[in-house]
Design an enzyme around this catalytic site. Structure first.
Site, PDB file in Angstrom:
ATOM      1  N   GLU A 157       0.709  -1.294   0.386  1.00  0.00           N
ATOM      2  CA  GLU A 157       0.069  -0.105  -0.097  1.00  0.00           C
ATOM      3  C   GLU A 157       1.280   1.535   0.292  1.00  0.00           C
ATOM      4  OE1 GLU A 157      -2.900  -0.117   3.239  1.00  0.00           O
ATOM      5  OE2 GLU A 157      -3.624  -1.990   2.359  1.00  0.00           O
ATOM      6  N   ASN A 198       2.391  -4.619  -3.562  1.00  0.00           N
ATOM      7  CA  ASN A 198       0.645  -4.851  -3.423  1.00  0.00           C
ATOM      8  C   ASN A 198      -0.057  -3.599  -3.274  1.00  0.00           C
ATOM      9  OD1 ASN A 198      -1.409  -7.267  -3.153  1.00  0.00           O
ATOM     10  ND2 ASN A 198      -0.777  -6.485  -0.682  1.00  0.00           N
ATOM     11  N   HIS A 234     -10.184  -6.033  -2.551  1.00  0.00           N
ATOM     12  CA  HIS A 234     -11.416  -5.670  -1.343  1.00  0.00           C
ATOM     13  C   HIS A 234     -12.484  -4.968  -2.142  1.00  0.00           C
ATOM     14  CE1 HIS A 234      -8.747  -7.172   1.185  1.00  0.00           C
ATOM     15  NE2 HIS A 234      -8.121  -6.561   1.350  1.00  0.00           N
ATOM     16  N   GLU A 262      -6.370 -10.074  -2.511  1.00  0.00           N
ATOM     17  CA  GLU A 262      -7.068 -10.408  -1.193  1.00  0.00           C
ATOM     18  C   GLU A 262      -8.144 -10.017  -1.367  1.00  0.00           C
ATOM     19  OE1 GLU A 262      -5.154  -7.183   1.749  1.00  0.00           O
ATOM     20  OE2 GLU A 262      -3.193  -7.673   0.906  1.00  0.00           O
ATOM     21  N   ASP A 264     -12.822 -10.201  -1.927  1.00  0.00           N
ATOM     22  CA  ASP A 264     -13.530 -10.179  -1.408  1.00  0.00           C
ATOM     23  C   ASP A 264     -14.669  -8.866  -1.829  1.00  0.00           C
ATOM     24  OD1 ASP A 264     -12.972  -7.879   0.226  1.00  0.00           O
ATOM     25  OD2 ASP A 264     -12.194  -9.255   1.969  1.00  0.00           O
TER      26      ASP A 264
HETATM   27  O1  G2I Z   1      -7.700  -4.428   5.969  1.00  0.00           O
HETATM   28  C1  G2I Z   1      -7.914  -5.532   5.678  1.00  0.00           C
HETATM   29  C2  G2I Z   1      -6.082  -6.228   4.683  1.00  0.00           C
HETATM   30  C3  G2I Z   1      -5.941  -5.103   3.351  1.00  0.00           C
HETATM   31  N1  G2I Z   1      -5.286  -5.080   2.733  1.00  0.00           N
HETATM   32  C4  G2I Z   1      -3.660  -5.308   3.440  1.00  0.00           C
HETATM   33  C5  G2I Z   1      -3.972  -7.021   4.814  1.00  0.00           C
HETATM   34  O2  G2I Z   1      -2.689  -6.616   5.638  1.00  0.00           O
HETATM   35  C6  G2I Z   1      -5.511  -6.361   5.518  1.00  0.00           C
HETATM   36  O3  G2I Z   1      -5.882  -7.641   6.378  1.00  0.00           O
HETATM   37  C7  G2I Z   1      -6.179  -6.521   7.181  1.00  0.00           C
HETATM   38  C8  G2I Z   1      -6.203  -7.736   8.404  1.00  0.00           C
HETATM   39  O4  G2I Z   1      -7.076  -9.097   7.807  1.00  0.00           O
HETATM   40  C9  G2I Z   1      -7.432  -7.617  10.091  1.00  0.00           C
HETATM   41  O5  G2I Z   1      -6.941  -8.847  10.412  1.00  0.00           O
HETATM   42  O6  G2I Z   1      -5.294  -5.699   8.009  1.00  0.00           O
HETATM   43  C10 G2I Z   1      -6.536  -5.686   9.878  1.00  0.00           C
HETATM   44  C11 G2I Z   1      -5.504  -4.100   9.992  1.00  0.00           C
HETATM   45  O7  G2I Z   1      -5.522  -3.214   9.318  1.00  0.00           O
HETATM   46  C12 G2I Z   1      -6.364  -6.869  10.324  1.00  0.00           C
HETATM   47  O8  G2I Z   1      -7.216  -6.425  10.686  1.00  0.00           O
HETATM   48  C13 G2I Z   1      -6.568  -6.024  12.320  1.00  0.00           C
HETATM   49  C14 G2I Z   1      -7.419  -5.210  14.367  1.00  0.00           C
HETATM   50  O9  G2I Z   1      -7.683  -4.207  13.273  1.00  0.00           O
HETATM   51  C15 G2I Z   1      -6.529  -5.779  15.137  1.00  0.00           C
HETATM   52  O10 G2I Z   1      -7.507  -5.410  16.050  1.00  0.00           O
HETATM   53  C16 G2I Z   1      -6.335  -6.983  15.483  1.00  0.00           C
HETATM   54  O11 G2I Z   1      -5.745  -7.856  16.394  1.00  0.00           O
HETATM   55  O12 G2I Z   1      -6.586  -7.551  13.230  1.00  0.00           O
HETATM   56  C17 G2I Z   1      -5.310  -7.738  14.547  1.00  0.00           C
HETATM   57  C18 G2I Z   1      -5.486  -9.283  14.492  1.00  0.00           C
HETATM   58  O13 G2I Z   1      -6.835 -10.350  14.804  1.00  0.00           O
END
Ligand code: G2I
Length: 447
Positions: A157, A198, A234, A262, A264
Site C-alpha cells: 500500500e 501490493n 477488496h 486479497e 473479497d
Molecule cells: O484491512 C484489510 C487488509 C488490507 N490489505 C492489507 C491486509 O493486511 C489487511 O488485512 C487486515 C487483516 O485481515 C485484519 O485482521 O489487516 C487488518 C489491520 O489493518 C487486520 O485487523 C486487525 C485488527 O485491526 C486488530 O484489532 C486485530 O488485533 O487484526 C488484528 C488481529 O486479529
C-alpha cells in the site's frame, strides 16, 4: 463416501471432540478449487489465521486451496512486538500447515504503514537508523523463511488514491527509494522468492494503478528485483472494475507476474438471494480475468469464510464478503470461483440451508450437543433434522425442538416458535445424550 462440503473423505473429518459437521443442501463442486486451478495453471489461495487451522476450518483450508497467506502472522507488529524479541509462533504454524498440505505460502507483508510495533512507530529515528532497522527486519524475516515462501508482499500500500506516494514513516524517513531498497534487501535474503508490491484500489485502470504501473516500469528499467504486482481486490458488490483484465494485462506486459491477493466482495447485510447471486457473478468475473492472462498466477481470497473476515469489523453493517458462510457451507460465490476455473456445479447454487452438529461439552457418561440450522439465499418455515447415532448414543432431553429416538435414528422437528429460519439467519436447538466407548459425530440430514 466423501464429504460434500470439503471434498475430504469423511473419516478424515471425524477427529476432535467438538467437530462441526454439516449437511448443506447445496453441494460443493466435486473437484476442489485447488485442482481446478492447477488444471488452468493457476494457484488459488486464502488468507488464514493460524489458531483456526484445525477442525472444519483446517479441513477446508487444506483441501480447497493451494496457497496460504498469513492474514496477520507475518506483520512486523506480530513478529517483533518488542524490539529484538521475536514471536514466530503463528507464522511457523501456518508455514508448517502449508508444507503438510503441499501449499505455497505468500508472505505478507514486510514494509507497511500499519500494524507496526509501537516501539518502532513511537521511536525517533534518523534516516540512517530507520534504514538499518528496515534492512534488519527484512533480512531477519525473509532469511528465517528462506526457501519456504513462494512470494513476498515486500511493500504494501505505498500509494494514495491520486497516485502520489503515501506519507508513511518509510516515505518520510527514507524517500521514495525505500521501495527499491526493500526489494533489494529481500532479494539478497531469499533470491528464489518472488517479490511483489501490493496495493488496493489498483484493480482497474486509474490514477493509483497507473502510478503503480509507472513505478514497476522504472524499477524494472533500473534492474531492481521486482517480480510481481498484487491487486488486493477488496471489492464492493456489483463493482468489479470493467478494466480489470486490461489492467492485469498491462502489468503482465511489463514482464512481471500478477496476483489477486486479497479478494473479497462485501455487501450490505443481511445477505439475500439477489445479493448472493451478484456476489457469485463478481467472484466469477475476477477469477475469469485472472484465468484469461497467462501471467496472472494466483487468486487469493482474504479469508474463505464469513466467520473469519475483516469486513464486519471495519465496515459496520457490511459483511458476507467471502465464498463460504459462517457455518463453512459454500455460498454461490464459491461456485462462481469454481466455474471460472472450469468446474461444473452439481446443484443450482441459488441458496442453501445447512444443519451443523456440534458437541458443546462432554463428560464420562453424557454430553450436550447442539444443531444449528442456517440458511443463505433461501428460507424455511418449518424444519426437521435427522441423524443416526453410530455408537449407541441415546438422547435424554432436548430443548428448542421436539426430538424422538427410535433405535439409532433421531428425528427433531421445530418447536412452535422457531420453525422460521430466515434468509441469512439461523436457529439452534440443544440436547443431552448418553454415550459410552466412543461418541462419533453423525451426519445431519435436513428435510
Ligand atoms: O484491512 C484489510 C487488509 C488490507 N490489505 C492489507 C491486509 O493486511 C489487511 O488485512 C487486515 C487483516 O485481515 C485484519 O485482521 O489487516 C487488518 C489491520 O489493518 C487486520 O485487523 C486487525 C485488527 O485491526 C486488530 O484489532 C486485530 O488485533 O487484526 C488484528 C488481529 O486479529
Amino acid at each position: 463416501m466423501r464429504s460434500l462440503r470439503t471434498g475430504l473423505p469423511l473419516a478424515a473429518l471425524v477427529t476432535g471432540a467438538a467437530l462441526l459437521l454439516s449437511a448443506p443442501a447445496a453441494h460443493a463442486a466435486d473437484t476442489p478449487l485447488r485442482d481446478l486451478a492447477a488444471a488452468k495453471g493457476k494457484v488459488v489461495g486464502t488468507a488464514v489465521t493460524g489458531s483456526e487451522l484445525t477442525g472444519g476450518y483446517g479441513d477446508i483450508a487444506g483441501a480447497q486451496f493451494s496457497s496460504l497467506t498469513p492474514g496477520n502472522a507475518m506483520k512486523w507488529g506480530t513478529v517483533e512486538p518488542t524490539q529484538g524479541s521475536f514471536d514466530w509462533t503463528e507464522a511457523d504454524q501456518i508455514v508448517a500447515f502449508a508444507q503438510a498440505h503441499n501449499q505455497q505460502v505468500r508472505g505478507h507483508t514486510l514494509v507497511w504503514h500499519s500494524q507496526n510495533p509501537s516501539w518502532l512507530t513511537n521511536g525517533t529515528w534518523t534516516s540512517a537508523q530507520l534504514g538499518s532497522l528496515l534492512q534488519n527486519h527484512i533480512s531477519t524475516e525473509v532469511g528465517r523463511y528462506k526457501g519456504e515462501i513462494a512470494a513476498w508482499d515486500v511493500v504494501n500500500e505505498p500509494f494514495n488514491e491520486d497516485g502520489t506516494y503515501r506519507s508513511t514513516l518509510w516515505y518520510t524517513g527514507l524517500g521514495a527509494n525505500y521501495i527499491a531498497q526493500a526489494l533489494t534487501w529481500a532479494h539478497a535474503a531469499d533470491p528464489a522468492a518472488k517479490l511483489y508490491i501490493n496495493d488496493y484500489n489498483v484493480e482497474g485502470v486509474n490514477a493509483k494503478s497507473t502510478a503503480l504501473y509507472n513505478l514497476v516500469k522504472s524499477l524494472r528499467a533500473a534492474g531492481v528485483p521486482i517480480d510481481g504486482v498484487g491487486l488486493q481486490a477488496h471489492l464492493i458488490l456489483g463493482q468489479v472494475p470493467a478494466t480489470l483484465q486490461q489492467n492485469i494485462q498491462r502489468f503482465a506486459d511489463l514482464g512481471v507476474d500478477v496476483a489477486i491477493t486479497e479478494l473479497d466482495v462485501r455487501m450490505a447485510l443481511p445477505a439475500d438471494a439477489t445479493k448472493l447471486a451478484q456476489q457469485k457473478a463478481d467472484f466469477k468475473s475476477v477469477v475469469a480475468a485472472c484465468v484469461a492472462v497467462t501471467r496472472c498466477v494466483n487468486v487469493t481470497v482474504w479469508g474463505f469464510t464469513d466467520a473469519d473476515s475483516w469486513v464486519p469489523g471495519t465496515f459496520p453493517g457490511y459483511g458476507a464478503a467471502t465464498p463460504y458462510d459462517e457455518n463453512y457451507a459454500p455460498k454461490p460465490a464459491y461456485y462462481g470461483v469454481a466455474e471460472a476455473l472450469g468446474g461444473t456445479t452439481t446443484t443450482p447454487p441459488t441458496g442453501a440451508c445447512s444443519a451443523t452438529y456440534g458437541v458443546t461439552s462432554q463428560w464420562n457418561t453424557g454430553f450436550t450437543g447442539q444443531v444449528t440450522i442456517a440458511c443463505t439465499g433461501t428460507a424455511l418455515s418449518s424444519w426437521r433434522a435427522s441423524w443416526t447415532y453410530g455408537a449407541g448414543q441415546q438422547l435424554t432431553q432436548a430443548w428448542n425442538a421436539t426430538c424422538t429416538q427410535s433405535g439409532a435414528a433421531v428425528t427433531c422437528t421445530n418447536a412452535s416458535y422457531n420453525g422460521t429460519v430466515p434468509d441469512g439467519g439461523s436457529v439452534t436447538f440443544g440436547f443431552n445424550a448418553s454415550w459410552s466407548g466412543s461418541n462419533p459425530v453423525p451426519v445431519v440430514t435436513l428435510g
